[in-house]
Motif scaffolding. Sequence first.
Motif, PDB file in Angstrom:
ATOM      1  N   LEU A 137      -8.421 -17.711   5.636  1.00  0.00           N
ATOM      2  CA  LEU A 137      -8.758 -19.178   5.046  1.00  0.00           C
ATOM      3  C   LEU A 137      -7.689 -19.390   5.099  1.00  0.00           C
ATOM      4  N   GLY A 138      -7.082 -18.780   6.126  1.00  0.00           N
ATOM      5  CA  GLY A 138      -5.759 -19.782   6.747  1.00  0.00           C
ATOM      6  C   GLY A 138      -4.346 -19.583   6.159  1.00  0.00           C
ATOM      7  N   GLY A 139      -4.745 -18.491   5.654  1.00  0.00           N
ATOM      8  CA  GLY A 139      -3.117 -17.833   4.790  1.00  0.00           C
ATOM      9  C   GLY A 139      -2.124 -16.965   5.745  1.00  0.00           C
ATOM     10  N   ASN A 140      -1.269 -16.749   4.905  1.00  0.00           N
ATOM     11  CA  ASN A 140      -0.656 -15.699   5.903  1.00  0.00           C
ATOM     12  C   ASN A 140      -0.421 -14.587   5.125  1.00  0.00           C
ATOM     13  N   VAL A 141      -0.314 -13.052   5.824  1.00  0.00           N
ATOM     14  CA  VAL A 141       0.367 -11.757   5.088  1.00  0.00           C
ATOM     15  C   VAL A 141       1.237 -11.178   5.340  1.00  0.00           C
ATOM     16  N   ILE A 142       2.052 -11.003   5.002  1.00  0.00           N
ATOM     17  CA  ILE A 142       3.141  -9.671   4.439  1.00  0.00           C
ATOM     18  C   ILE A 142       2.585  -8.420   4.240  1.00  0.00           C
ATOM     19  N   GLY A 143       3.639  -7.821   4.176  1.00  0.00           N
ATOM     20  CA  GLY A 143       3.479  -6.417   3.063  1.00  0.00           C
ATOM     21  C   GLY A 143       3.844  -5.090   4.173  1.00  0.00           C
ATOM     22  N   PHE A 144       3.479  -3.776   3.770  1.00  0.00           N
ATOM     23  CA  PHE A 144       3.371  -2.560   4.256  1.00  0.00           C
ATOM     24  C   PHE A 144       2.478  -1.874   3.866  1.00  0.00           C
ATOM     25  N   ALA A 145       2.081  -1.025   4.416  1.00  0.00           N
ATOM     26  CA  ALA A 145       1.069   0.001   4.975  1.00  0.00           C
ATOM     27  C   ALA A 145       1.041   1.248   5.327  1.00  0.00           C
ATOM     28  N   ASP A 146       3.055   1.688   4.643  1.00  0.00           N
ATOM     29  CA  ASP A 146       2.973   3.264   4.343  1.00  0.00           C
ATOM     30  C   ASP A 146       5.088   2.923   3.999  1.00  0.00           C
TER      31      ASP A 146
ATOM     32  N   ASN B  49       6.639   5.240   2.904  1.00  0.00           N
ATOM     33  CA  ASN B  49       7.669   5.401   3.423  1.00  0.00           C
ATOM     34  C   ASN B  49       9.069   3.913   4.204  1.00  0.00           C
ATOM     35  N   SER B  50       8.384   2.889   5.003  1.00  0.00           N
ATOM     36  CA  SER B  50       8.875   2.205   4.728  1.00  0.00           C
ATOM     37  C   SER B  50       9.338   1.263   4.378  1.00  0.00           C
ATOM     38  N   SER B  51       9.520   1.409   3.099  1.00  0.00           N
ATOM     39  CA  SER B  51       9.267   0.431   2.032  1.00  0.00           C
ATOM     40  C   SER B  51      10.959   1.031   0.748  1.00  0.00           C
TER      41      SER B  51
ATOM     42  N   PHE C 192       0.948  -1.274  -0.061  1.00  0.00           N
ATOM     43  CA  PHE C 192      -0.167  -0.188  -0.039  1.00  0.00           C
ATOM     44  C   PHE C 192       0.892   1.072   0.132  1.00  0.00           C
ATOM     45  N   PHE C 193       1.108   1.660  -1.199  1.00  0.00           N
ATOM     46  CA  PHE C 193       2.232   3.260  -1.662  1.00  0.00           C
ATOM     47  C   PHE C 193       0.794   4.877  -0.864  1.00  0.00           C
ATOM     48  N   GLU C 194      -0.198   4.198  -0.662  1.00  0.00           N
ATOM     49  CA  GLU C 194      -1.509   4.747   0.180  1.00  0.00           C
ATOM     50  C   GLU C 194      -1.933   4.612   0.736  1.00  0.00           C
ATOM     51  N   PRO C 195      -2.789   5.561   1.684  1.00  0.00           N
ATOM     52  CA  PRO C 195      -2.983   4.846   2.750  1.00  0.00           C
ATOM     53  C   PRO C 195      -4.070   4.154   2.819  1.00  0.00           C
ATOM     54  N   SER C 196      -5.034   3.909   3.599  1.00  0.00           N
ATOM     55  CA  SER C 196      -6.104   2.819   3.259  1.00  0.00           C
ATOM     56  C   SER C 196      -6.362   2.327   4.478  1.00  0.00           C
ATOM     57  N   THR C 197      -7.511   2.154   4.844  1.00  0.00           N
ATOM     58  CA  THR C 197      -7.938   1.459   6.106  1.00  0.00           C
ATOM     59  C   THR C 197      -9.021  -0.366   5.761  1.00  0.00           C
TER      60      THR C 197
END
Lengths: 138, 306
Positions: B64-73, B75-77, B46-51
């Motif tokens: 669904l039993g899966g995993n999640v990685i990523g960034f919400a900002d 500036n942290s990438s 997410f290169f832009e804010p989102s809720t």
Amino acid sequence: MNIDSIRNGIVIDHIQAGNSMRIYQLLRLDRLECSVAIIKNCKSRKMGRKDIIKIDEDFDVNLDALGFVDPTVTVSVIRDGQTVGKRKISPPERIVNVIRCNNPRCITTTEPGLDHVFHLTDASRRQYRCAYCDAARQ
Amino acid sequence: MINRLNDINDLTSAQIERLIALAEDILADRAKYQDILNHRTLATLFFEPSTRTRLSFEAAMLELGGNVIGFADPNSSSATKGESVADTIRTVACYSDIIVMRHPKEGAPLAAALRSPIPIINAGDGGHHHPTQTLADLFTIRREKGRFDGLCIGLCGDLKFGRTVHSLIHAMSRYDNVRFILISPEELRAPDYILEGALGGPNAAYRETDSLESVMPELDVLYMTRVQRERFFNEADYVRLKDSYILTRRMLERAKDSLSILHPLPRVNEIAVEVDDDPRACYFKQTYYGKIIRKALLAAMLGVCE
């Protein structure tokens, strides 16, 4: 005014008067070492006035770029002073790296190495839209 | 199988129907689907804010039993170091099975998809498209109305930059006898690629107006949108236009009892809080349905469900 005939090369004829410099720039003819003649505003029975470009060297013309700028043109291939091929141009369905998108919000303005792709969306108005952001260009 | 979702037009009507049917089954029996994405990883970029969009995708994947990685900002990438979208995508594809991406630049998810070896979903690109919000909107309309055909849909607010509006018009214009009423100030009218494209066909029926109250009795669905501050180059224009429409309980007196009020959220002032208790207000249900249809989409794009 006399312009010599060419023996081997390309003649881009029936250019709408005033379009020749745009075609010169889009085809990047400034990079050629050979003679290039731009004939502006000459009389034409069909068109009233027209422009002509003569290139005194065999040259791989980007027909998509030509079709985007001016689909009225004809391209003749000259060998040993004779016309050996003649092509009419039509607006291409898709153009790649001919023009750039003007939309400041488009990803093509910041992303390096991305082809600039446009699709023909309205043939009657010769309107193209950016494949990424849908901004229009004519 | 669906390999990428950049624009709602990447889905056929039959694929949308299958996703809705799968979402209905997930609603009916959550436990049946709780392990279907075991050992699969979703990357949320997410290169832009989102809720709602980000959290609903993450909740969907976890449920669904899966995993999640990523960034919400961003500036942290490494985007802050000038890394291109293409390089970011090729990197993240090494760590995940599917990517969800939101980016401020229009067309960024398409540029990403051209370089992505794994499925990629557009979670909003500037003021352009937001296809998964449209899936949430369609699922809500189907649940509330039981059909898509023959509806009169009022779209109100920022129709110029409102990406959810653009995607919804594309989707609904496929169905028979749908009438669109586009309600906006002059400056925020729908862009011509929407009017000429999705609404340019011989069967499409639409009209433009700046008056919400005058068209209220006609509407089966009212889709309110926020005037988006982040899309304006000029703050003064935003301030002038931001309160163009405020839906109140009084305005709803002339509306049909069967009206469904939708909003992609977040709202600012465009729906008064007093409307939340009206039985016609569907926007929080719509938020919930958004998670369910995204579960269906992840399962379908990872090839686990049809």
